[in-house]
Design a protein around this motif. Structure first.
Motif: not given
Length: 277
Positions: A24, A28, A48, A89, A92, A94
């Motif tokens: 992952r 990214s 996202q 996710e 973080s 992301r």
């Protein structure tokens, strides 16, 4: 990270988890150049979204189709993961918004919405149980059943409900998603107890959904990184998901999000809390 099997070396469970995380992260990095070009071209940043399978299959597609008056970004990413990865996710940064079953470790996260609804039974249309308005758990005695692989989350609470009534099922078929369990019900004639999101959100031919005579609650919620405001498009998606759930899921309830950290088993009431996939 590794363990030896004969002359071969295989990834351990921890190693497999690390590999997934590394993939992952590398993905990214490879997306950075593409995102930079999008920004330079004046396009909005990617939305996202991360979610568990039940929510990503049963609710979000319908909610996205019903977004009205909202300008969508040029690109939207929707990833389906285990609950712990959803939290990771979002925490973080992301992902901007996460939809997950609960309970879940939420430090660094704001739980924005919290919901519950009772688990239900799925049987094939030609099954005699389909004639019942409510399926008793005793009907699963000796029956072939489809259930989930993870014994520590969703299946734990279903197993406890069966054990509390002294019910032993027949042969078990395990899968890692409720949608997979529905397909097994359809193809094999097995019965299943599944989450209400998948049950009411994914209609399969020849499969009927019925309530069960025990309250086994499924909890889920919406989260964002702590003190990070949502863009209007993410807020609109959250509202749309709630609206779809409210009109389609039997027994749907909106709860106080501050209770998300307090979801525990309550044996005194006979109600199992915190089921999730």
């Amino acid at each position: 990270m590794l363990h030896r099997v004969g002359r071969r070396v295989q990834l351990s469970e921890e190693g497999a988890a690390f590999e997934e995380e590394a993939r992952r992260l590398l993905m990214s990095f490879t997306e950075l150049a593409a995102r930079a070009k999008m920004i330079a071209a004046g396009r909005r940043r990617i939305l996202q979204i991360v979610t568990t399978s039940a929510i990503g299959t049963g609710l979000i597609p319908t909610a996205m189709a019903e977004l009205k008056g909202v300008e969508l970004p040029h690109e939207t990413h929707l990833g389906q993961f285990l609950p712990s990865i959803v939290a990771q996710e979002v925490r973080s940064g992301r992902a901007e918004i996460g939809f997950s079953s609960l309970p879940l470790d939420t430090p660094g996260l704001d739980v924005l919405r919290l919901y519950s609804a009772p688990d239900v039974a799925a049987v094939r249309e030609d099954d005699p149980l389909a004639e019942l308005d409510v399926i008793p758990l005793s009907a699963f005695a000796g029956r072939r059943v489809a259930t989930l692989l993870n014994p520590l989350r969703f299946q734990l609470h279903v197993s406890k409900a069966l054990a509390a009534r002294g019910i032993d099922t027949g042969p078990v078929i395990r899968t890692n998603t409720a949608y997979g369990a529905l397909q097994i019900v359809r193809q094999t004639g097995a019965a299943a107890v599944i989450d209400p999101l998948t049950a009411y959100g994914v209609a399969l031919p020849d499969v009927v959904i019925r309530p069960i005579d025990a309250t086994v609650l499924f909890y889920w919620g919406v989260m964002a990184a702590e003190k990070r405001p949502l863009r209007p498009v993410a807020q609109a998606l959250m509202d749309a998901v709630e609206a779809v759930a409210e009109r389609s899921i039997v027994g749907f309830k909106k709860l106080d999000p501050t209770l998300a950290g307090q979801l525990v088993n309550d044996p005194a009431s006979g109600t199992n809390h915190g089921t999730g996939i």
